[in-house]
Design a protein around this motif. Structure first.
Motif, PDB file in Angstrom:
ATOM      1  N   GLU A 184      21.048  45.972  32.606  1.00 18.13           N
ATOM      2  CA  GLU A 184      20.490  45.491  33.874  1.00 18.13           C
ATOM      3  C   GLU A 184      21.189  44.260  34.424  1.00 18.13           C
ATOM      4  N   SER A 185      22.106  43.656  33.666  1.00 25.65           N
ATOM      5  CA  SER A 185      22.497  42.282  34.013  1.00 25.65           C
ATOM      6  C   SER A 185      23.928  42.113  34.501  1.00 25.65           C
TER       7      SER A 185
ATOM      8  N   ARG B 168      23.131  37.885  41.697  1.00 27.88           N
ATOM      9  CA  ARG B 168      21.718  38.209  41.858  1.00 27.88           C
ATOM     10  C   ARG B 168      21.111  37.187  42.811  1.00 27.88           C
ATOM     11  N   ILE B 169      20.116  37.632  43.568  1.00 28.27           N
ATOM     12  CA  ILE B 169      19.398  36.692  44.443  1.00 28.27           C
ATOM     13  C   ILE B 169      18.521  35.778  43.595  1.00 28.27           C
TER      14      ILE B 169
ATOM     15  N   PHE C  81      16.598  38.488  36.942  1.00 31.21           N
ATOM     16  CA  PHE C  81      17.794  37.743  36.544  1.00 31.21           C
ATOM     17  C   PHE C  81      17.687  36.273  36.936  1.00 31.21           C
ATOM     18  N   LYS C  82      17.143  36.031  38.124  1.00 27.40           N
ATOM     19  CA  LYS C  82      17.019  34.634  38.580  1.00 27.40           C
ATOM     20  C   LYS C  82      16.246  33.802  37.567  1.00 27.40           C
TER      21      LYS C  82
ATOM     22  N   GLU D  92      23.380  42.458  19.734  1.00 24.86           N
ATOM     23  CA  GLU D  92      23.590  43.289  20.927  1.00 24.86           C
ATOM     24  C   GLU D  92      24.213  44.619  20.515  1.00 24.86           C
ATOM     25  N   GLN D  93      23.627  45.707  20.994  1.00 26.97           N
ATOM     26  CA  GLN D  93      24.110  47.031  20.566  1.00 26.97           C
ATOM     27  C   GLN D  93      25.479  47.395  21.141  1.00 26.97           C
TER      28      GLN D  93
ATOM     29  N   HIS E 226      28.519  44.014  28.677  1.00 24.56           N
ATOM     30  CA  HIS E 226      28.671  45.430  29.035  1.00 24.56           C
ATOM     31  C   HIS E 226      27.924  45.774  30.335  1.00 24.56           C
TER      32      HIS E 226
ATOM     33  N   CYS F 279      23.242  50.493  37.893  1.00 24.98           N
ATOM     34  CA  CYS F 279      22.585  49.460  37.088  1.00 24.98           C
ATOM     35  C   CYS F 279      21.140  49.904  36.886  1.00 24.98           C
TER      36      CYS F 279
ATOM     37  N   VAL G 287      20.249  47.505  16.536  1.00 22.57           N
ATOM     38  CA  VAL G 287      19.147  47.374  15.585  1.00 22.57           C
ATOM     39  C   VAL G 287      18.505  48.743  15.441  1.00 22.57           C
TER      40      VAL G 287
ATOM     41  N   TYR H 155      18.244  44.690  50.546  1.00 20.46           N
ATOM     42  CA  TYR H 155      18.605  43.277  50.400  1.00 20.46           C
ATOM     43  C   TYR H 155      20.116  43.149  50.366  1.00 20.46           C
TER      44      TYR H 155
ATOM     45  N   ILE I 297      18.423  38.052  29.729  1.00 18.13           N
ATOM     46  CA  ILE I 297      17.292  37.300  29.180  1.00 18.13           C
ATOM     47  C   ILE I 297      17.529  36.917  27.714  1.00 18.13           C
TER      48      ILE I 297
HETATM   49  C1  FAD Z   1      21.232  46.688  41.025  1.00 18.81           C
HETATM   50  C2  FAD Z   1      20.347  45.566  40.525  1.00 18.81           C
HETATM   51  C3  FAD Z   1      20.087  44.490  41.358  1.00 18.81           C
HETATM   52  C4  FAD Z   1      19.270  43.452  40.930  1.00 18.81           C
HETATM   53  N1  FAD Z   1      19.058  42.387  41.755  1.00 18.81           N
HETATM   54  C5  FAD Z   1      18.369  41.314  41.308  1.00 18.81           C
HETATM   55  C6  FAD Z   1      18.291  40.127  42.083  1.00 18.81           C
HETATM   56  O1  FAD Z   1      18.863  40.056  43.181  1.00 18.81           O
HETATM   57  N2  FAD Z   1      17.613  39.068  41.573  1.00 18.81           N
HETATM   58  C7  FAD Z   1      17.023  39.106  40.355  1.00 18.81           C
HETATM   59  O2  FAD Z   1      16.426  38.106  39.951  1.00 18.81           O
HETATM   60  N3  FAD Z   1      17.083  40.218  39.574  1.00 18.81           N
HETATM   61  C8  FAD Z   1      17.738  41.306  40.018  1.00 18.81           C
HETATM   62  N4  FAD Z   1      17.849  42.435  39.248  1.00 18.81           N
HETATM   63  C9  FAD Z   1      17.082  42.516  37.993  1.00 18.81           C
HETATM   64  C10 FAD Z   1      17.715  41.746  36.856  1.00 18.81           C
HETATM   65  O3  FAD Z   1      19.117  41.927  36.872  1.00 18.81           O
HETATM   66  C11 FAD Z   1      17.091  42.207  35.537  1.00 18.81           C
HETATM   67  O4  FAD Z   1      15.677  42.010  35.607  1.00 18.81           O
HETATM   68  C12 FAD Z   1      17.631  41.414  34.350  1.00 18.81           C
HETATM   69  O5  FAD Z   1      19.041  41.451  34.340  1.00 18.81           O
HETATM   70  C13 FAD Z   1      17.062  41.992  33.062  1.00 18.81           C
HETATM   71  O6  FAD Z   1      17.751  41.475  31.950  1.00 18.81           O
HETATM   72  P1  FAD Z   1      17.408  41.973  30.490  1.00 18.81           P
HETATM   73  O7  FAD Z   1      18.038  41.001  29.572  1.00 18.81           O
HETATM   74  O8  FAD Z   1      15.947  42.241  30.374  1.00 18.81           O
HETATM   75  O9  FAD Z   1      18.085  43.423  30.384  1.00 18.81           O
HETATM   76  P2  FAD Z   1      19.562  43.827  29.923  1.00 18.81           P
HETATM   77  O10 FAD Z   1      20.560  42.988  30.606  1.00 18.81           O
HETATM   78  O11 FAD Z   1      19.691  45.294  30.060  1.00 18.81           O
HETATM   79  O12 FAD Z   1      19.603  43.423  28.410  1.00 18.81           O
HETATM   80  C14 FAD Z   1      18.956  44.154  27.378  1.00 18.81           C
HETATM   81  C15 FAD Z   1      19.941  44.225  26.242  1.00 18.81           C
HETATM   82  O13 FAD Z   1      19.316  44.666  25.049  1.00 18.81           O
HETATM   83  C16 FAD Z   1      20.270  45.437  24.350  1.00 18.81           C
HETATM   84  N5  FAD Z   1      19.550  46.268  23.377  1.00 18.81           N
HETATM   85  C17 FAD Z   1      18.544  47.133  23.641  1.00 18.81           C
HETATM   86  N6  FAD Z   1      18.137  47.739  22.506  1.00 18.81           N
HETATM   87  C18 FAD Z   1      18.897  47.240  21.518  1.00 18.81           C
HETATM   88  C19 FAD Z   1      18.944  47.482  20.096  1.00 18.81           C
HETATM   89  N7  FAD Z   1      18.147  48.379  19.510  1.00 18.81           N
HETATM   90  N8  FAD Z   1      19.832  46.783  19.358  1.00 18.81           N
HETATM   91  C20 FAD Z   1      20.661  45.867  19.949  1.00 18.81           C
HETATM   92  N9  FAD Z   1      20.663  45.618  21.279  1.00 18.81           N
HETATM   93  C21 FAD Z   1      19.784  46.288  22.051  1.00 18.81           C
HETATM   94  C22 FAD Z   1      20.922  46.246  25.465  1.00 18.81           C
HETATM   95  O14 FAD Z   1      22.135  46.819  25.075  1.00 18.81           O
HETATM   96  C23 FAD Z   1      21.062  45.209  26.549  1.00 18.81           C
HETATM   97  O15 FAD Z   1      22.311  44.545  26.513  1.00 18.81           O
HETATM   98  C24 FAD Z   1      18.675  43.491  39.641  1.00 18.81           C
HETATM   99  C25 FAD Z   1      18.949  44.564  38.798  1.00 18.81           C
HETATM  100  C26 FAD Z   1      19.790  45.597  39.221  1.00 18.81           C
HETATM  101  C27 FAD Z   1      20.033  46.733  38.294  1.00 18.81           C
END
Ligand code: FAD
Length: 389
Positions: A45-46, A51-52, A345-346, A35-36, A41, A314, A174, A254, A16
């Motif tokens: 979650e990503s 991802r679907i 993710f979608k 990014e930490q 990495h 994950c 951060v 799924y 996101i």
């Molecule tokens: C196994 C699995 C299957 C999934 N399947 C699907 C699917 O089929 N379809 C779908 O739509 N979604 C799916 N999802 C969900 C989707 O992947 C997540 O909702 C999405 O990736 C969330 O992204 P994010 O950016 O919020 O989180 P993240 O990718 O975790 O990003 C957050 C980032 O913030 C960074 N961060 C946090 N704190 C700090 C700080 N203090 N300083 C600097 N950086 C920091 C972290 O290191 C991290 O990189 C799935 C998830 C998993 C785990």
């Protein structure tokens, strides 16, 4: 110590946050993304190949956002000159008396003029012989369902953001956030960054980041796992022949056609993992998930049963109602936040775009009322949890 100045700071560059950095830069903002860990990495979650993505969702608000999600990915794919979405068709299926009724999905798609087909068990078996289902099973097929190539898409956001001038900093946690009137300063080791706007996309680390603002939400971080089976009948799961699918019952499973890992298909359980601390979670297998998924595969997709060739853990960041948070903070309208509730993710690009609206315009045309921070369930300290979607 003087701070580097930008128009907006993005905290967290997973799916996101990378989307937010891209859309902010595309709108001409000077943006720093922090990014930490290293970019791409596998601790959040990503990561992983796939991802679907689907229009089939349980409320019109999600279906409308999903339509916008496809449009957003198309824009990024054009800018990055790379295919990011692979259409396979999407099949929601399960027992007629299953825990996730299909009617709500059909009604939400009707409300948004999305075409779909209702299929009975013989029709499902005829189209995709891999499903060994009984006549008690029924399904909804939506032709636009498919795969977002997750890691590739995040890299595409990052690459395109940089090309548009975004400054993305990795291995930089951060550790402090100071708000001074209309200005926000974040500290990363010996460096600080200042901007009038902050976007928080911290995924599993949302809780500690929100503590800087005195905000506590009833979030649960769980450790999930994706399982790749070396399918016995690989041809039945070929990309272009087999759809993405979701088993609409409790537990919910799924899976995907063959994609990303050669000669293997990814199948797993949704929200089957245990609560963890994202800093100490470990990366080991959860044998209970493996057992439940293997049993499901044995029963309903026997052609996929074969040795497990890869297993990836994950994290999910779950809200109690499994709905997203996309909002500005109540006492800090210059800080916006997104939490993906384990199915975002979608939507990573369109949520990033919406966050850029909130930051640069103070509001958005998108209907995000259902994802507000002030919804009653997020005010409870021990809310009821509903993780089925
Ligand atoms: C196994 C699995 C299957 C999934 N399947 C699907 C699917 O089929 N379809 C779908 O739509 N979604 C799916 N999802 C969900 C989707 O992947 C997540 O909702 C999405 O990736 C969330 O992204 P994010 O950016 O919020 O989180 P993240 O990718 O975790 O990003 C957050 C980032 O913030 C960074 N961060 C946090 N704190 C700090 C700080 N203090 N300083 C600097 N950086 C920091 C972290 O290191 C991290 O990189 C799935 C998830 C998993 C785990």
């Amino acid at each position: 110590m003087s701070a580097e100045r930008y128009d907006a700071i993005v905290l967290g560059l997973g799916g996101i946050g990378s989307g937010a950095a891209y859309w902010l830069a595309k709108r001409g903002a000077r943006v720093v993304g922090i990014e930490q860990f290293e970019l791409g990495h596998a601790r959040g979650e990503s990561h992983d190949h796939s991802r679907i993505i689907r229009l089939s969702y349980v409320t019109p608000a999600y279906v409308a956002l999903a339509k916008a999600a496809y449009a957003a990915w198309a824009g990024v794919a054009a800018d990055a000159d790379e295919q990011l979405v692979f259409t396979t068709g999407g099949l929601d299926l399960g027992p007629r008396d299953g825990a996730i009724p299909l009617d709500g999905y059909a009604a939400a798609m009707d409300a948004c003029d999305v075409a779909y087909e209702r299929l009975d068990a013989p029709a499902i078996r005829a189209r995709w012989p891999a499903f060994a289902i009984g006549d008690d099973v029924h399904g909804l097929f939506q032709a636009d369902g498919g795969i977002v190539a997750a890691e590739r898409a995040t890299r595409a956001h990052q690459r395109a953001a940089r090309k548009l001038g975004a400054h993305l900093v990795e291995n930089a946690a951060v550790t402090a956030i100071a708000i001074d009137g209309g200005s926000i300063e974040v500290q990363v080791g010996g460096v600080s960054y200042r901007a009038p706007k902050l976007i928080v996309a911290a995924g599993p680390w949302s809780a500690p980041v929100l503590q800087h603002f005195g905000l506590t939400l009833p979030l649960e971080v769980t450790k999930e796992q994706a399982i790749y089976f070396a399918a016995r009948d690989l041809a039945g799961f070929a990309l272009g022949r087999f759809p993405v699918w979701i088993w609409m019952d409790d537990p919910s499973f799924y899976g995907f056609p063959e994609f990303g890992e050669r000669d293997a298909v990814k199948i797993t359980q949704d929200a089957g993992g245990r609560a963890v601390d994202p800093d100490t979670r470990g990366f080991d297998e959860d044998p209970a998930i493996t057992a439940r998924v293997t049993e499901f595969v044995r029963r309903y997709l026997p052609g996929a049963l074969g040795p497990i060739v890869r297993l990836k853990t994950c994290l999910y960041t779950l809200t109690p109602d499994r709905d997203f948070v996309i909002d500005t903070l109540p006492n800090h309208p210059n800080v916006s936040l997104a939490i993906g509730a384990g199915h975002a993710f979608k939507f990573a690009s369109v949520i990033g775009q919406t966050l850029s609206d909130l930051a640069l315009d103070g509001g958005t045309q998108r209907a995000i009322g259902d994802f507000a921070l002030d919804r009653p369930i997020l005010q409870m300290s021990a809310p009821p949890k509903t993780y089925m979607v």
